[in-house]
Design a protein around this motif. Sequence first.
Motif, PDB file in Angstrom:
ATOM      1  N   LEU A   6       0.952  -1.193   0.152  1.00  0.00           N
ATOM      2  CA  LEU A   6       0.129   0.144   0.001  1.00  0.00           C
ATOM      3  C   LEU A   6       0.852   1.202  -0.023  1.00  0.00           C
ATOM      4  N   PRO A   7       0.451   2.257  -0.903  1.00  0.00           N
ATOM      5  CA  PRO A   7       1.334   3.601  -0.773  1.00  0.00           C
ATOM      6  C   PRO A   7       1.235   4.297   0.561  1.00  0.00           C
ATOM      7  N   ALA A   8       2.119   4.829   0.961  1.00  0.00           N
ATOM      8  CA  ALA A   8       2.160   5.613   1.979  1.00  0.00           C
ATOM      9  C   ALA A   8       1.347   6.798   2.106  1.00  0.00           C
ATOM     10  N   GLY A   9       0.569   7.441   3.214  1.00  0.00           N
ATOM     11  CA  GLY A   9      -0.173   8.477   3.042  1.00  0.00           C
ATOM     12  C   GLY A   9      -1.039   8.697   4.272  1.00  0.00           C
ATOM     13  N   THR A  10      -1.910   9.939   4.172  1.00  0.00           N
ATOM     14  CA  THR A  10      -2.835  10.260   4.887  1.00  0.00           C
ATOM     15  C   THR A  10      -4.165  10.190   4.507  1.00  0.00           C
ATOM     16  N   TRP A  11      -5.139  10.019   4.939  1.00  0.00           N
ATOM     17  CA  TRP A  11      -6.476   9.992   4.392  1.00  0.00           C
ATOM     18  C   TRP A  11      -7.070  11.329   4.657  1.00  0.00           C
ATOM     19  N   HIS A  12      -7.580  11.823   3.394  1.00  0.00           N
ATOM     20  CA  HIS A  12      -8.526  13.345   3.630  1.00  0.00           C
ATOM     21  C   HIS A  12      -9.644  13.153   2.831  1.00  0.00           C
ATOM     22  N   GLY A  13     -10.768  14.003   3.297  1.00  0.00           N
ATOM     23  CA  GLY A  13     -11.887  14.042   2.319  1.00  0.00           C
ATOM     24  C   GLY A  13     -11.754  15.249   1.630  1.00  0.00           C
ATOM     25  N   THR A  14     -12.407  15.233   0.437  1.00  0.00           N
ATOM     26  CA  THR A  14     -12.448  16.179  -0.523  1.00  0.00           C
ATOM     27  C   THR A  14     -13.790  17.321  -0.106  1.00  0.00           C
ATOM     28  N   ARG A  15     -13.705  18.402  -0.764  1.00  0.00           N
ATOM     29  CA  ARG A  15     -14.773  19.324  -0.645  1.00  0.00           C
ATOM     30  C   ARG A  15     -14.833  20.008  -2.236  1.00  0.00           C
ATOM     31  N   GLY A  16     -15.919  20.506  -2.301  1.00  0.00           N
ATOM     32  CA  GLY A  16     -16.182  21.184  -3.565  1.00  0.00           C
ATOM     33  C   GLY A  16     -16.622  19.936  -4.505  1.00  0.00           C
ATOM     34  N   GLU A  17     -17.336  20.414  -5.935  1.00  0.00           N
ATOM     35  CA  GLU A  17     -17.597  19.678  -6.575  1.00  0.00           C
ATOM     36  C   GLU A  17     -16.475  19.506  -8.018  1.00  0.00           C
ATOM     37  N   VAL A  43      -3.346  11.122   0.528  1.00  0.00           N
ATOM     38  CA  VAL A  43      -2.187  12.360   0.294  1.00  0.00           C
ATOM     39  C   VAL A  43      -1.018  11.671   0.468  1.00  0.00           C
ATOM     40  N   GLY A  44      -0.096  11.497  -0.213  1.00  0.00           N
ATOM     41  CA  GLY A  44       1.214  11.012  -0.036  1.00  0.00           C
ATOM     42  C   GLY A  44       2.089  12.206   0.260  1.00  0.00           C
ATOM     43  N   CYS A  45       1.919  13.346  -0.089  1.00  0.00           N
ATOM     44  CA  CYS A  45       2.860  14.318   0.268  1.00  0.00           C
ATOM     45  C   CYS A  45       2.313  15.881  -0.256  1.00  0.00           C
ATOM     46  N   ARG A  46       2.886  16.978   0.002  1.00  0.00           N
ATOM     47  CA  ARG A  46       2.391  18.023  -0.342  1.00  0.00           C
ATOM     48  C   ARG A  46       3.493  18.788  -0.759  1.00  0.00           C
ATOM     49  N   THR A  47       3.121  19.646  -1.928  1.00  0.00           N
ATOM     50  CA  THR A  47       4.275  20.800  -2.449  1.00  0.00           C
ATOM     51  C   THR A  47       3.602  22.001  -2.877  1.00  0.00           C
ATOM     52  N   ARG A  48       4.422  22.938  -2.984  1.00  0.00           N
ATOM     53  CA  ARG A  48       4.009  24.271  -3.507  1.00  0.00           C
ATOM     54  C   ARG A  48       3.760  24.322  -4.978  1.00  0.00           C
ATOM     55  N   GLY A  49       2.866  25.006  -5.520  1.00  0.00           N
ATOM     56  CA  GLY A  49       2.623  24.984  -6.822  1.00  0.00           C
ATOM     57  C   GLY A  49       2.018  26.302  -7.205  1.00  0.00           C
ATOM     58  N   PHE A  64      -0.353  15.577  -3.433  1.00  0.00           N
ATOM     59  CA  PHE A  64      -0.049  14.379  -4.296  1.00  0.00           C
ATOM     60  C   PHE A  64      -0.869  13.198  -3.946  1.00  0.00           C
ATOM     61  N   LEU A  65      -1.523  12.717  -4.917  1.00  0.00           N
ATOM     62  CA  LEU A  65      -2.308  11.615  -4.495  1.00  0.00           C
ATOM     63  C   LEU A  65      -1.916  10.343  -5.177  1.00  0.00           C
ATOM     64  N   PRO A  66      -1.147   9.346  -4.542  1.00  0.00           N
ATOM     65  CA  PRO A  66      -0.367   8.367  -5.357  1.00  0.00           C
ATOM     66  C   PRO A  66      -1.252   7.328  -5.925  1.00  0.00           C
ATOM     67  N   GLN A  67      -2.451   7.202  -5.700  1.00  0.00           N
ATOM     68  CA  GLN A  67      -3.300   6.221  -6.237  1.00  0.00           C
ATOM     69  C   GLN A  67      -3.945   6.720  -7.548  1.00  0.00           C
ATOM     70  N   TYR A  68      -3.440   8.086  -7.697  1.00  0.00           N
ATOM     71  CA  TYR A  68      -3.913   8.563  -9.031  1.00  0.00           C
ATOM     72  C   TYR A  68      -2.783   9.196 -10.049  1.00  0.00           C
ATOM     73  N   GLY A  69      -1.726   9.293  -9.268  1.00  0.00           N
ATOM     74  CA  GLY A  69      -0.461   9.568  -9.827  1.00  0.00           C
ATOM     75  C   GLY A  69      -0.620  11.335 -10.115  1.00  0.00           C
TER      76      GLY A  69
END
Length: 95
Positions: A6-17, A43-49, A64-69
Amino acid sequence: MPGAVLPAGTWHGTRGEFVHVREGPSMGDALITQLPAGVEVLVGCRTRGQVVAVPACSGEWWAFLPQYGGYISTLCIDSPDNRLPDVPECGSPRP
């Protein structure tokens, strides 16, 4: 699946459509897929963009969502802090 890692990360819910998952941390990057509101994402990690602005707030952080790349703006994540302090920066070792 037996033996799967399993990829490492933290689970979070989304908001907005129509949450757009993009190839990079910018609205100009190619669209990978679109998610409905309220789904849980890993969520595997976060970055500025690119800075994203919506009414009453803006932010430069992308998750970054590792399950979606791909990446989504953290403004689309149901969290009181758009920086996601429980998620490491991309390229940093996990605590």
